[in-house]
Design a protein around this motif. Structure first.
Motif, PDB file in Angstrom:
ATOM      1  N   THR A 190      -0.358   5.954   3.574  1.00  0.00           N
ATOM      2  CA  THR A 190      -0.676   6.617   2.305  1.00  0.00           C
ATOM      3  C   THR A 190       0.562   6.688   1.408  1.00  0.00           C
ATOM      4  OG1 THR A 190      -0.357   8.728   3.437  1.00  0.00           O
ATOM      5  CG2 THR A 190      -2.629   7.989   3.175  1.00  0.00           C
ATOM      6  N   SER A 192       2.463   4.324  -1.914  1.00  0.00           N
ATOM      7  CA  SER A 192       1.918   3.851  -3.203  1.00  0.00           C
ATOM      8  C   SER A 192       0.781   2.859  -2.996  1.00  0.00           C
ATOM      9  CB  SER A 192       3.002   3.151  -4.027  1.00  0.00           C
ATOM     10  OG  SER A 192       4.102   3.980  -4.190  1.00  0.00           O
ATOM     11  N   SER A 193       0.948   1.919  -2.048  1.00  0.00           N
ATOM     12  CA  SER A 193      -0.079   0.880  -1.860  1.00  0.00           C
ATOM     13  C   SER A 193      -1.376   1.494  -1.345  1.00  0.00           C
ATOM     14  CB  SER A 193       0.401  -0.197  -0.882  1.00  0.00           C
ATOM     15  OG  SER A 193       1.638  -0.711  -1.279  1.00  0.00           O
ATOM     16  N   GLN A 196      -3.057   3.596  -4.097  1.00  0.00           N
ATOM     17  CA  GLN A 196      -3.718   2.798  -5.142  1.00  0.00           C
ATOM     18  C   GLN A 196      -4.999   2.152  -4.617  1.00  0.00           C
ATOM     19  OE1 GLN A 196      -0.730  -0.003  -6.607  1.00  0.00           O
ATOM     20  NE2 GLN A 196      -0.332   1.314  -8.366  1.00  0.00           N
ATOM     21  N   ARG A 213      -0.147   9.557   8.059  1.00  0.00           N
ATOM     22  CA  ARG A 213       0.921  10.164   8.872  1.00  0.00           C
ATOM     23  C   ARG A 213       1.652  11.238   8.070  1.00  0.00           C
ATOM     24  NH1 ARG A 213       5.030   6.267  11.994  1.00  0.00           N
ATOM     25  NH2 ARG A 213       5.926   6.024   9.913  1.00  0.00           N
ATOM     26  N   THR A 214       2.039  10.873   6.820  1.00  0.00           N
ATOM     27  CA  THR A 214       2.728  11.854   5.981  1.00  0.00           C
ATOM     28  C   THR A 214       1.950  12.032   4.685  1.00  0.00           C
ATOM     29  OG1 THR A 214       4.818  11.043   6.858  1.00  0.00           O
ATOM     30  CG2 THR A 214       4.951  12.412   4.892  1.00  0.00           C
ATOM     31  N   LYS A 332      10.613  10.782  -1.712  1.00  0.00           N
ATOM     32  CA  LYS A 332       9.934   9.523  -1.451  1.00  0.00           C
ATOM     33  C   LYS A 332       9.440   9.118  -2.821  1.00  0.00           C
ATOM     34  CE  LYS A 332       8.279  10.432   3.224  1.00  0.00           C
ATOM     35  NZ  LYS A 332       7.654   9.492   4.166  1.00  0.00           N
ATOM     36  N   TRP A 499      11.709   5.326   3.184  1.00  0.00           N
ATOM     37  CA  TRP A 499      12.163   3.930   3.240  1.00  0.00           C
ATOM     38  C   TRP A 499      13.438   3.733   2.439  1.00  0.00           C
ATOM     39  CZ3 TRP A 499      12.598   1.291  -1.227  1.00  0.00           C
ATOM     40  CH2 TRP A 499      11.719   1.545  -2.281  1.00  0.00           C
TER      41      TRP A 499
HETATM   42  O1  N01 Z   1       4.783   1.584   1.526  1.00  0.00           O
HETATM   43  P1  N01 Z   1       5.377   3.027   1.941  1.00  0.00           P
HETATM   44  P2  N01 Z   1       3.976   1.153   0.226  1.00  0.00           P
HETATM   45  N1  N01 Z   1       1.576   4.762  11.753  1.00  0.00           N
HETATM   46  O2  N01 Z   1       6.493   2.729   2.892  1.00  0.00           O
HETATM   47  C1  N01 Z   1       2.673   4.773   6.785  1.00  0.00           C
HETATM   48  C2  N01 Z   1       6.512   0.120  -4.256  1.00  0.00           C
HETATM   49  N2  N01 Z   1       5.137   0.036  -4.725  1.00  0.00           N
HETATM   50  O3  N01 Z   1       3.639  -0.266   0.348  1.00  0.00           O
HETATM   51  O4  N01 Z   1       5.377   8.169   5.329  1.00  0.00           O
HETATM   52  C3  N01 Z   1       0.997   5.412  10.753  1.00  0.00           C
HETATM   53  O5  N01 Z   1       5.664   3.860   0.760  1.00  0.00           O
HETATM   54  C4  N01 Z   1       3.774   5.601   6.191  1.00  0.00           C
HETATM   55  O6  N01 Z   1       3.831   6.875   6.790  1.00  0.00           O
HETATM   56  P3  N01 Z   1       5.220   7.718   6.767  1.00  0.00           P
HETATM   57  C5  N01 Z   1       7.002   1.550  -4.379  1.00  0.00           C
HETATM   58  O7  N01 Z   1       8.368   1.541  -4.644  1.00  0.00           O
HETATM   59  C6  N01 Z   1       4.923   0.255  -6.029  1.00  0.00           C
HETATM   60  O8  N01 Z   1       2.884   2.105  -0.045  1.00  0.00           O
HETATM   61  O9  N01 Z   1       6.312   6.744   7.164  1.00  0.00           O
HETATM   62  N3  N01 Z   1       1.390   5.313   9.479  1.00  0.00           N
HETATM   63  C7  N01 Z   1       3.343   5.611   4.728  1.00  0.00           C
HETATM   64  O10 N01 Z   1       2.318   6.523   4.515  1.00  0.00           O
HETATM   65  C8  N01 Z   1       6.701   2.070  -3.010  1.00  0.00           C
HETATM   66  O11 N01 Z   1       7.412   3.224  -2.651  1.00  0.00           O
HETATM   67  C9  N01 Z   1       3.670   0.223  -6.511  1.00  0.00           C
HETATM   68  O12 N01 Z   1       5.012   8.788   7.742  1.00  0.00           O
HETATM   69  C10 N01 Z   1       2.418   4.503   9.221  1.00  0.00           C
HETATM   70  C11 N01 Z   1       2.801   4.196   4.553  1.00  0.00           C
HETATM   71  O13 N01 Z   1       2.453   3.730   5.846  1.00  0.00           O
HETATM   72  C12 N01 Z   1       7.015   0.884  -2.155  1.00  0.00           C
HETATM   73  O14 N01 Z   1       6.547  -0.226  -2.886  1.00  0.00           O
HETATM   74  C13 N01 Z   1       2.598  -0.025  -5.673  1.00  0.00           C
HETATM   75  C14 N01 Z   1       3.066   3.772  10.230  1.00  0.00           C
HETATM   76  C15 N01 Z   1       3.814   3.253   3.970  1.00  0.00           C
HETATM   77  O15 N01 Z   1       4.162   3.684   2.701  1.00  0.00           O
HETATM   78  C16 N01 Z   1       6.361   0.867  -0.794  1.00  0.00           C
HETATM   79  O16 N01 Z   1       5.028   1.342  -0.929  1.00  0.00           O
HETATM   80  C17 N01 Z   1       2.831  -0.250  -4.341  1.00  0.00           C
HETATM   81  C18 N01 Z   1       2.606   3.936  11.544  1.00  0.00           C
HETATM   82  N4  N01 Z   1       3.197   3.321  12.569  1.00  0.00           N
HETATM   83  C19 N01 Z   1       4.114  -0.224  -3.878  1.00  0.00           C
HETATM   84  N5  N01 Z   1       4.055   3.038   9.653  1.00  0.00           N
HETATM   85  C20 N01 Z   1       3.468   0.482  -7.944  1.00  0.00           C
HETATM   86  O17 N01 Z   1       2.742   1.329  -8.317  1.00  0.00           O
HETATM   87  C21 N01 Z   1       4.014   3.309   8.337  1.00  0.00           C
HETATM   88  N6  N01 Z   1       3.037   4.195   8.071  1.00  0.00           N
HETATM   89  C22 N01 Z   1       4.254  -0.303  -8.883  1.00  0.00           C
END
Ligand code: N01
Length: 548
Positions: A190, A192-193, A196, A213-214, A332, A499
């Motif tokens: 949960t 950004s990806s 969205q 998770r968070t 974050k 991250w």
């Molecule tokens: O990745 P994230 P993202 N078991 O690392 C969970 C950019 N971006 O792709 O928080 C269960 O933020 C993890 O949990 P936790 C933007 O800079 C921009 O969403 O580690 N859950 C978290 O909830 C962004 O910050 C846009 O406890 C697990 C999620 O997966 C960056 O990219 C759009 C797990 C990962 O969230 C990354 O975003 C998209 C496990 N073993 C991205 N491992 C725009 O809007 C991980 N998680 C431009």
């Protein structure tokens, strides 16, 4: 300068660029305009970088599109009109394709080609670059334009290979439409990806299970179509807007209010936050006061406001409780959404707290947590990226004495750079938006243009001054790394496992790898370095540069 091909397998160039995203494309344009033979090598089969790979439903930018585009060409600014405030991924990808065609960039891009290794040859003062198709390229300069968030992370869940349904990572989304209709879909993550994609998937899927998770802070984007009158005004004033973007903290022309959260009464604060919530957008709420990222007490005022909104929006209070975040707001990446919390009011959505009962394994038919089993037809991993260093470490980059970047940076914690652009022991190598530059804590477009212009100006300077080798001095690198840490240390960023800190990747060492001083001050520092003849670097002419 012409590109030369000595034999079937050796290509000689002035510069190799890795990656055909926003940064690589602009650098190719600048280098070619200056007469350098340059080629981009790109794994994908088209341009776009992050916007090529991240095709998941709901993907869109979270910086207003009028600021999230190239600004180097007035003609381009006039030609392109963004349809809405925050453009969706397909529109951004069309824009990147338009730019590639307008500036005739494709003829110098080799698609479907991965750079496996790049080794610095100390006798020739050239980089030897090996491609996955067996070709070798010799280049004076090696420039990484690999993005900060391109090494996708699928956690090593036990049993994933046994899963009988479909599974995808948001950062490697298929080009064909993924069909959710009639399916039981699970989204893990949960950030950004996830935030969205969850509302979009929920509307189509038979059932959606979100494995969280968070819990995250997210505020409404309030996306809307762009009014033609607004676009006209933006065009008329773009010169001023560009100046403001470049001198700002984040690359967005907005200034935090010069006021502590405690200069207002609780009622006034609430009104301020309510107005920001209604207005929507990325910085609206976080710029309400100037101490939200500095003191826990100020931060708690905005954190509690957002929690109160979640309790208000989500009807089932048990579900709402699970969604309440409890880390420092903004430490974050803050998220802006469209109907994220509202989605939990749908009948076909279930929220699972995997901090309480963690995911134990993926089974052939779904996900098993410590206390239940969830039957799924599809799993979407929205589990993020091995950020900053991950994309660089995917290439075997070796500098002087055959030392690899990975060895030098010892797993990520010891990342050491000068300005986030270069690193000692790796001559003639430049990183665009590398670790210890403002990168992901800024509007990437502003940071990309600044890096590209600085690097191409530097390479021009080298040619004009008959220099062959440029290398970061260790003292300058130590001072920059120290400065980066000193800027981050007083903030709340370093107190959260994120991250940004490398905390999301198992075994990755912790360390804050982004320069927090702001894009305006950072630009000034880089300009001064250049004005002083590339202070902090050693430049050598051809005859002096034979090493050892
Ligand atoms: O990745 P994230 P993202 N078991 O690392 C969970 C950019 N971006 O792709 O928080 C269960 O933020 C993890 O949990 P936790 C933007 O800079 C921009 O969403 O580690 N859950 C978290 O909830 C962004 O910050 C846009 O406890 C697990 C999620 O997966 C960056 O990219 C759009 C797990 C990962 O969230 C990354 O975003 C998209 C496990 N073993 C991205 N491992 C725009 O809007 C991980 N998680 C431009």
């Amino acid at each position: 300068m012409a590109l030369t091909q000595k034999s079937n397998s050796l290509i000689e160039l002035d510069a190799v660029i890795v990656g055909a995203g926003f940064s690589g494309l602009y650098l190719l344009h600048r280098m070619r305009e200056a007469g350098f033979s340059t080629r981009i090598f790109e794994t994908g089969d088209n341009v776009g970088g992050t916007w090529y790979w991240n095709r998941y439903p709901g993907a869109r930018c979270d910086v207003e599109s009028i600021y999230y585009n190239y600004t180097f060409s007035d003609e381009l600014l006039k030609e392109w009109t963004w349809s809405s405030k925050y453009a969706e991924q397909p529109e951004i990808l069309s824009y990147i394709n338009y730019v590639a065609d307008k500036f005739d960039l494709r003829r110098d891009i080799q698609f479907k080609t991965r750079v496996d290794s790049a080794h610095f040859d100390e006798e020739k003062n050239r980089w030897e670059v090996h491609l996955n198709n067996g070709q070798t390229v010799s280049a004076r300069y090696f420039i990484t334009a690999v993005g900060c968030l391109s090494a996708s992370n699928v956690p090593k869940f036990k049993g994933l290979e046994s899963f009988k349904g479909e599974w995808y990572h948001t950062g490697r989304w298929p080009h064909e439409k993924v069909e959710f209709k009639g399916k039981r879909v699970g989204v893990i993550g949960t950030g950004s990806s996830g935030i969205q994609s969850i509302p979009v998937i929920a509307k189509e899927a038979e059932h959606l299970t979100v494995f969280q998770r968070t819990p995250q802070y997210s505020t409404p984007a309030r996306n809307q179509p762009n009014d033609p009158e607004y676009i006209k005004q933006v065009r008329e004033n773009y010169s001023e807007i560009r100046t403001q973007m470049r001198s700002s903290l984040t690359g967005i022309p907005a200034v935090p209010r010069d006021r502590s959260a405690f200069d207002d009464t609780p009622e006034e604060r609430r009104r301020t936050y309510e107005a920001a919530w209604e207005k929507g957008g990325l910085l609206t709420i976080s710029y309400s006061y100037n101490d939200l990222s500095l003191t826990p007490e100020a931060n708690e005022t905005v954190a509690e406001f957002i929690r109160s909104k979640i309790r208000e929006v989500v009807k089932d209070q048990e579900v709402a409780e699970k969604l309440l975040p409890n880390f420092y707001y903004g430490t974050k990446r803050p998220i802006i959404d469209t109907d994220y919390f509202e989605t939990y009011n749908r009948e076909n959505v279930t929220l699972v707290d995997v901090k309480k009962a963690q995911i134990e394994e993926i089974t052939p038919s779904g996900v098993r947590t410590a206390d239940a089993e969830y039957e799924l037809d599809m799993i979407v991993f929205a589990t993020g990226f091995d950020a900053m260093t991950g994309p660089l470490f995917k290439i075997d980059i070796r500098g002087r004495d055959g030392v690899s970047l990975k060895e030098k940076w010892a797993g990520g914690a010891e990342t050491r750079t000068y300005l986030g652009i270069g690193t000692a022991g790796f001559p003639n190598m430049f990183m665009l938006t590398g670790p210890e530059s403002p990168s992901v804590l800024s509007n990437m477009m502003v940071s990309i243009e600044q890096h590209v212009e600085w690097v191409s100006d530097c390479i021009n300077y080298m040619r004009d001054n008959n220099k062959e080798v440029i290398e970061v001095n260790v003292e300058a690198e130590n001072a920059w790394t120290k400065h980066c840490r000193e800027v981050a240390e007083p903030t709340l960023y370093v107190k959260t496992e994120s991250w940004y800190m490398g905390a999301n990747i198992e075994g990755k060492a912790r360390g804050f790898q982004i320069y927090l001083g702001g894009v305006g001050p950072y630009r000034q520092i880089c300009d001064e370095v250049a004005e002083k003849g590339y202070d902090g670097f050693t430049l050598k002419a051809s005859e002096e540069s034979v090493v050892k």
